[in-house]
Write a protein that holds these residues in place. Structure first.
Motif, PDB file in Angstrom:
ATOM      1  N   SER A 211       0.714  -1.289  -0.057  1.00 19.54           N
ATOM      2  CA  SER A 211      -0.306  -0.165   0.312  1.00 19.54           C
ATOM      3  C   SER A 211       0.869   1.196   0.092  1.00 19.54           C
ATOM      4  O   SER A 211       0.755   1.897  -0.992  1.00 19.54           O
ATOM      5  N   ASP A 212       2.103   1.241   0.683  1.00 18.46           N
ATOM      6  CA  ASP A 212       2.460   2.195   1.198  1.00 18.46           C
ATOM      7  C   ASP A 212       3.366   3.144  -0.256  1.00 18.46           C
ATOM      8  O   ASP A 212       3.153   3.964  -0.891  1.00 18.46           O
ATOM      9  N   LYS A 213       3.837   1.414  -0.976  1.00 15.74           N
ATOM     10  CA  LYS A 213       5.111   1.598  -2.166  1.00 15.74           C
ATOM     11  C   LYS A 213       3.369   2.334  -3.137  1.00 15.74           C
ATOM     12  O   LYS A 213       4.399   2.774  -3.929  1.00 15.74           O
ATOM     13  N   LYS A 214       2.891   1.447  -3.561  1.00 18.61           N
ATOM     14  CA  LYS A 214       1.874   2.181  -4.352  1.00 18.61           C
ATOM     15  C   LYS A 214       1.118   3.868  -4.256  1.00 18.61           C
ATOM     16  O   LYS A 214       0.719   4.748  -5.094  1.00 18.61           O
ATOM     17  N   ASP A 215       1.225   3.862  -2.851  1.00 17.27           N
ATOM     18  CA  ASP A 215       1.144   5.284  -2.765  1.00 17.27           C
ATOM     19  C   ASP A 215       2.259   6.060  -2.978  1.00 17.27           C
ATOM     20  O   ASP A 215       1.902   7.490  -3.250  1.00 17.27           O
ATOM     21  N   ASN A 216       3.099   5.926  -2.870  1.00 16.68           N
ATOM     22  CA  ASN A 216       4.414   6.561  -2.880  1.00 16.68           C
ATOM     23  C   ASN A 216       4.417   6.671  -4.761  1.00 16.68           C
ATOM     24  O   ASN A 216       4.811   7.384  -5.252  1.00 16.68           O
ATOM     25  N   ARG A 217       4.573   6.095  -5.207  1.00 24.76           N
ATOM     26  CA  ARG A 217       4.407   5.516  -6.984  1.00 24.76           C
ATOM     27  C   ARG A 217       3.252   6.763  -7.301  1.00 24.76           C
ATOM     28  O   ARG A 217       3.276   7.583  -8.589  1.00 24.76           O
ATOM     29  N   LEU A 218       2.225   6.867  -6.945  1.00 26.28           N
ATOM     30  CA  LEU A 218       0.803   8.061  -6.979  1.00 26.28           C
ATOM     31  C   LEU A 218       1.742   9.479  -6.337  1.00 26.28           C
ATOM     32  O   LEU A 218       1.387  10.098  -7.961  1.00 26.28           O
ATOM     33  N   LYS A 219       2.454   9.329  -6.263  1.00 28.91           N
ATOM     34  CA  LYS A 219       3.476  10.737  -5.346  1.00 28.91           C
ATOM     35  C   LYS A 219       3.467  10.972  -6.659  1.00 28.91           C
ATOM     36  O   LYS A 219       4.624  12.309  -6.813  1.00 28.91           O
ATOM     37  N   LEU A 220       4.960  10.073  -6.801  1.00 26.53           N
ATOM     38  CA  LEU A 220       5.767  10.255  -7.477  1.00 26.53           C
ATOM     39  C   LEU A 220       5.139   9.846  -9.183  1.00 26.53           C
ATOM     40  O   LEU A 220       6.051  11.435  -9.444  1.00 26.53           O
ATOM     41  N   GLN A 221       3.802  10.283  -9.456  1.00 30.92           N
ATOM     42  CA  GLN A 221       3.373  10.343 -10.414  1.00 30.92           C
ATOM     43  C   GLN A 221       2.627  11.501 -10.529  1.00 30.92           C
ATOM     44  O   GLN A 221       2.343  12.161 -10.901  1.00 30.92           O
ATOM     45  N   GLN A 222       1.945  11.913  -9.597  1.00 30.56           N
ATOM     46  CA  GLN A 222       1.734  13.299  -8.982  1.00 30.56           C
ATOM     47  C   GLN A 222       3.125  14.094  -9.258  1.00 30.56           C
ATOM     48  O   GLN A 222       2.470  15.717  -9.591  1.00 30.56           O
ATOM     49  N   ALA A 223       4.254  13.885  -8.551  1.00 31.97           N
ATOM     50  CA  ALA A 223       4.914  15.368  -8.631  1.00 31.97           C
ATOM     51  C   ALA A 223       5.505  15.195 -10.461  1.00 31.97           C
ATOM     52  O   ALA A 223       5.974  16.574 -10.466  1.00 31.97           O
ATOM     53  N   GLU A 224       5.415  13.786 -10.955  1.00 34.27           N
ATOM     54  CA  GLU A 224       6.008  14.063 -12.259  1.00 34.27           C
ATOM     55  C   GLU A 224       4.636  15.165 -13.659  1.00 34.27           C
ATOM     56  O   GLU A 224       5.000  15.867 -13.821  1.00 34.27           O
ATOM     57  N   LEU A 225       3.616  14.593 -12.578  1.00 37.09           N
ATOM     58  CA  LEU A 225       2.480  15.321 -13.703  1.00 37.09           C
ATOM     59  C   LEU A 225       3.024  17.139 -13.252  1.00 37.09           C
ATOM     60  O   LEU A 225       2.795  17.806 -14.574  1.00 37.09           O
ATOM     61  N   GLN A 226       2.606  17.474 -12.172  1.00 40.63           N
ATOM     62  CA  GLN A 226       3.263  18.929 -11.792  1.00 40.63           C
ATOM     63  C   GLN A 226       4.631  19.564 -12.171  1.00 40.63           C
ATOM     64  O   GLN A 226       4.585  21.287 -12.400  1.00 40.63           O
ATOM     65  N   ARG A 227       5.285  18.988 -12.694  1.00 40.94           N
ATOM     66  CA  ARG A 227       6.335  19.337 -12.936  1.00 40.94           C
ATOM     67  C   ARG A 227       7.089  19.193 -14.142  1.00 40.94           C
ATOM     68  O   ARG A 227       7.037  19.802 -15.121  1.00 40.94           O
ATOM     69  N   LYS A 228       5.792  18.312 -15.080  1.00 41.62           N
ATOM     70  CA  LYS A 228       5.821  18.799 -16.189  1.00 41.62           C
ATOM     71  C   LYS A 228       4.956  19.511 -16.536  1.00 41.62           C
ATOM     72  O   LYS A 228       5.200  19.985 -17.686  1.00 41.62           O
ATOM     73  N   SER A 229       2.969  20.302 -16.307  1.00 43.49           N
ATOM     74  CA  SER A 229       2.350  21.172 -16.317  1.00 43.49           C
ATOM     75  C   SER A 229       3.393  22.318 -15.908  1.00 43.49           C
ATOM     76  O   SER A 229       3.632  23.402 -16.935  1.00 43.49           O
ATOM     77  N   PHE A 230       3.989  22.297 -15.079  1.00 43.88           N
ATOM     78  CA  PHE A 230       5.042  23.489 -14.664  1.00 43.88           C
ATOM     79  C   PHE A 230       5.528  24.060 -15.972  1.00 43.88           C
ATOM     80  O   PHE A 230       6.130  24.759 -16.623  1.00 43.88           O
TER      81      PHE A 230
END
Length: 188
Positions: free
Chosen positions: A144-163
């Motif tokens: 579950s933590d691994k999945k949460d971390n993956r989601l956070k990483l994806q969100q950070a990547e999306l924010q970086r791409k959006s920026f």
């Protein structure tokens, strides 16, 4: 006193069992017997077999410690019968340990070994089951933590791409404005 005042028989019965446990730890077998008998009556009245079983085992221990081995064995066997018929595995192992101690005290080493080995096997099985359950819960939490971390990483990547996209758009608009201004200056 609060349980008595409220008329809460279930809490009172649990408290009496706990008081018996306290006096068992203190090695005060007279008070252990007193509270075990009180809790036994209450548990029988409310039909709580688990509490009845624990109370009977407490009585067995108190009689064992005071040298009344036949009485101790009688209570321990009654407790074991309840634990066995209701599949209270932990309590069953505890009753077997108590029966082992009683048998050793009665100089019946063979029966004591039988009870001890059975109790030991049951306790080991309970430990393994608990360990496996803990390991499964830990692995589940890890996944579950691994999945949460993956989601956070994806969100950070999306924010970086959006920026980056926003910066490219601003740069493009700025370049376009500069070109328009340059063209206007050139045209003039």
């Amino acid at each position: 006193k609060l349980a008595e005042k409220a008329g809460d028989v279930y809490s009172k019965s649990a408290i009496l069992v706990n008081l018996g446990g306290v006096y068992l730890e203190k090695k005060d077998y007279v008070l252990l017997r007193k509270y075990a008998l009180l809790s036994l009556d209450l548990h029988r009245n409310i039909g709580a077999k688990d509490g009845e079983c624990i109370s009977l085992r407490g009585l067995a221990i108190s009689y064992l410690q005071q040298g009344n081995y036949p009485q101790a064995k009688e209570y321990a066997l009654k407790a074991y019968a309840i634990a066995d018929s209701n599949n209270y595995t932990y309590e069953k192992a505890s009753c077997l340990k108590t029966l082992s101690n009683i048998s050793y005290a009665m100089q019946d080493l063979k029966q004591g070994d039988i009870y001890f080995n059975e109790s030991d096997d049951m306790s080991e099985a309970l430990f393994k089951e608990s360990y496996q359950k803990s390991a499964a819960e830990f692995e589940k939490k890890y996944e579950s933590d691994k999945k949460d971390n993956r989601l956070k990483l994806q969100q950070a990547e999306l924010q970086r791409k959006s920026f980056l996209n926003t910066m490219l758009i601003i740069a493009g608009v700025t370049l376009l404005l500069l070109l328009l201004l340059s063209f206007r200056n050139y045209a003039q």
